[in-house]
Design an enzyme around this catalytic site. Structure first.
Site, PDB file in Angstrom:
ATOM      1  CE  LYS A  63      -3.983  -2.172   2.235  1.00 55.36           C
ATOM      2  NZ  LYS A  63      -4.749  -2.394   3.395  1.00 55.36           N
ATOM      3  CG  ASP A  99      -8.121  -0.472   3.628  1.00 51.42           C
ATOM      4  OD1 ASP A  99      -8.825  -1.296   3.060  1.00 51.42           O
ATOM      5  OD2 ASP A  99      -6.846  -0.603   3.557  1.00 51.42           O
TER       6      ASP A  99
HETATM    7  P1  NDP Z   1       1.414  -4.315   9.176  1.00 54.60           P
HETATM    8  O1  NDP Z   1       2.412  -5.367   8.965  1.00 54.60           O
HETATM    9  O2  NDP Z   1       1.538  -2.982   8.749  1.00 54.60           O
HETATM   10  O3  NDP Z   1       1.369  -4.277  10.818  1.00 54.60           O
HETATM   11  C1  NDP Z   1       1.283  -5.234  11.864  1.00 54.60           C
HETATM   12  C2  NDP Z   1       1.213  -4.593  13.130  1.00 54.60           C
HETATM   13  O4  NDP Z   1       0.802  -5.726  13.972  1.00 54.60           O
HETATM   14  C3  NDP Z   1       2.472  -4.002  13.726  1.00 54.60           C
HETATM   15  O5  NDP Z   1       2.144  -2.939  14.408  1.00 54.60           O
HETATM   16  C4  NDP Z   1       3.014  -5.068  14.328  1.00 54.60           C
HETATM   17  O6  NDP Z   1       3.825  -4.647  15.600  1.00 54.60           O
HETATM   18  C5  NDP Z   1       1.884  -5.964  15.045  1.00 54.60           C
HETATM   19  N1  NDP Z   1       1.960  -7.235  15.308  1.00 54.60           N
HETATM   20  C6  NDP Z   1       2.257  -8.170  14.576  1.00 54.60           C
HETATM   21  N2  NDP Z   1       2.311  -9.437  15.127  1.00 54.60           N
HETATM   22  C7  NDP Z   1       2.172  -9.231  16.350  1.00 54.60           C
HETATM   23  C8  NDP Z   1       1.817  -9.840  17.801  1.00 54.60           C
HETATM   24  N3  NDP Z   1       2.191 -11.075  17.641  1.00 54.60           N
HETATM   25  N4  NDP Z   1       1.673  -9.381  18.911  1.00 54.60           N
HETATM   26  C9  NDP Z   1       1.534  -8.089  18.953  1.00 54.60           C
HETATM   27  N5  NDP Z   1       1.570  -7.301  17.712  1.00 54.60           N
HETATM   28  C10 NDP Z   1       1.989  -7.862  16.545  1.00 54.60           C
HETATM   29  O7  NDP Z   1       0.034  -4.802   8.624  1.00 54.60           O
HETATM   30  P2  NDP Z   1      -1.458  -4.182   8.259  1.00 54.60           P
HETATM   31  O8  NDP Z   1      -1.462  -2.819   9.210  1.00 54.60           O
HETATM   32  O9  NDP Z   1      -1.223  -3.766   6.781  1.00 54.60           O
HETATM   33  O10 NDP Z   1      -2.485  -5.243   8.437  1.00 54.60           O
HETATM   34  C11 NDP Z   1      -3.010  -5.735   9.571  1.00 54.60           C
HETATM   35  C12 NDP Z   1      -4.254  -6.605   9.731  1.00 54.60           C
HETATM   36  O11 NDP Z   1      -5.252  -5.926   9.087  1.00 54.60           O
HETATM   37  C13 NDP Z   1      -3.909  -7.745   8.777  1.00 54.60           C
HETATM   38  O12 NDP Z   1      -4.285  -8.933   9.357  1.00 54.60           O
HETATM   39  C14 NDP Z   1      -4.967  -7.383   7.412  1.00 54.60           C
HETATM   40  O13 NDP Z   1      -5.313  -8.637   7.018  1.00 54.60           O
HETATM   41  C15 NDP Z   1      -6.012  -6.531   8.234  1.00 54.60           C
HETATM   42  N6  NDP Z   1      -6.730  -5.715   7.505  1.00 54.60           N
HETATM   43  C16 NDP Z   1      -8.216  -5.985   7.095  1.00 54.60           C
HETATM   44  C17 NDP Z   1      -8.815  -5.037   6.338  1.00 54.60           C
HETATM   45  C18 NDP Z   1     -10.427  -5.569   6.290  1.00 54.60           C
HETATM   46  O14 NDP Z   1     -10.934  -4.871   5.166  1.00 54.60           O
HETATM   47  N7  NDP Z   1     -10.949  -6.198   7.061  1.00 54.60           N
HETATM   48  C19 NDP Z   1      -8.309  -4.054   5.576  1.00 54.60           C
HETATM   49  C20 NDP Z   1      -6.921  -4.026   5.779  1.00 54.60           C
HETATM   50  C21 NDP Z   1      -6.218  -4.896   6.714  1.00 54.60           C
HETATM   51  P3  NDP Z   1       5.420  -4.315  15.364  1.00 54.60           P
HETATM   52  O15 NDP Z   1       5.448  -2.878  14.930  1.00 54.60           O
HETATM   53  O16 NDP Z   1       5.788  -4.494  16.752  1.00 54.60           O
HETATM   54  O17 NDP Z   1       6.211  -5.298  14.381  1.00 54.60           O
END
Ligand code: NDP
Length: 264
Positions: A63, A99
């Site tokens: 994105k 989104d």
């Molecule tokens: P990113 O990879 O950009 O960010 C992921 C975040 O999750 C980071 O802040 C990361 O922390 C944190 N994280 C990952 N694993 C863990 C864990 N085990 N414990 C705690 N924190 C964790 O992802 P996106 O923001 O792009 O997407 C996130 C989710 O949103 C996805 O599952 C995606 O499928 C969903 N989504 C759903 C949509 C819908 O229409 N329903 C639309 C868009 C997204 P850190 O910074 O510490 O690594």
């Protein structure tokens, strides 16, 4: 025939082709929506033109790359600095973020909200925090690590890591972390989550199609809750409206797209 696609890595799980093709079929349009597995985000623009697409959606992790490759970015996507919808307009690539508005539509059912706690600090947290703020709902970010908090600090949005966070009541708890997507993890320590849930009015997980550990804990309370399905539908309806240049109202696009959720 007009061609559309979704770009992502991975992309095989995406429901977008089914959602958009259901609308095209229902409206009897000569259009087709496919998947494009793209590993190198920097190639997105070239592939879009090579495939002669009229529009596209962009998912994880491209994105931000899509944002950088647009000729013009419109609306809230400019502040979020991430694009999930591309439309070809007079030979130019125009970028949008549906989104953000999709999420705001999805949380209407929770009623009036003053503030919300967003778990996670990735691209989705960025989109949601800006959308919430525009909707006069104060967002706060809570992430497990410091690295991604810079954007929120620059936007003047309160942000914390687990170590420096003291729980206070929030009207809505939102999980945007990928915890629970392909593992069995909670997005934060269980006792802290339970404290937050005991003080809130509702909770939503943006992950859809499965019960995450977060949602399992929420369901064990009497709180109103949602998974990410309504957000997925709303962002798709808004994207389809843009693909079809506004020729069909959202109320015409939504029913066939919603019906596709019951197909496998
Ligand atoms: P990113 O990879 O950009 O960010 C992921 C975040 O999750 C980071 O802040 C990361 O922390 C944190 N994280 C990952 N694993 C863990 C864990 N085990 N414990 C705690 N924190 C964790 O992802 P996106 O923001 O792009 O997407 C996130 C989710 O949103 C996805 O599952 C995606 O499928 C969903 N989504 C759903 C949509 C819908 O229409 N329903 C639309 C868009 C997204 P850190 O910074 O510490 O690594």
């Amino acid at each position: 025939m007009k061609l559309f696609s979704i770009f992502g890595d991975p992309v095989s799980h995406s429901r977008s082709p089914l959602m958009h093709n259901s609308v095209f079929k229902c409206l009897d349009l000569n259009a087709c929506y496919t998947r494009t597995h793209l590993t190198e985000g920097s190639q997105l623009r070239d592939v879009f033109f090579a495939k002669a697409l009229s529009g596209a959606n962009v998912t994880v992790p491209h994105k931000e790359a899509a944002y950088a490759q647009c000729d013009e970015v419109r609306g809230i996507a400019k502040t979020i600095q991430a694009v999930n919808t591309l439309v070809l307009e007079n030979g130019k690539l125009i970028g949008y973020n549906t989104d953000a508005e999709g999420f705001m539509r999805a949380i209407e059912s929770f009623g009036a909200l003053r503030n919300a706690l967003i778990l996670g600090a990735g691209g989705t947290a960025r989109a949601l925090s800006i959308a919430l703020r525009q909707g006069s709902i104060t967002p706060t970010i809570l992430n497990r690590s410091q690295g991604r908090l810079e954007y929120f600090k620059n936007e003047g949005i309160e942000s914390y890591i687990w170590d420096n966070f003291t729980p206070t009541p929030y009207d809505l708890i939102i999980n945007t972390t990928s915890a629970g997507l392909s593992d069995d993890e909670l997005p934060l320590e269980k006792s802290l989550l339970m404290t937050l849930l005991s003080q809130t009015k509702g909770a939503i997980d943006v992950i859809y199609g499965k019960e995450t550990p977060f949602l399992r804990e929420v369901k064990a309370t009497a709180l109103p809750y949602k998974d990410g399905s309504d957000m997925l539908l709303a962002q798709g309806v808004l994207a389809n409206h843009l693909f079809l240049n506004g020729a069909y109202p959202l109320s015409v696009i939504e029913p066939p797209m919603k019906a596709s959720f019951s197909l496998s």
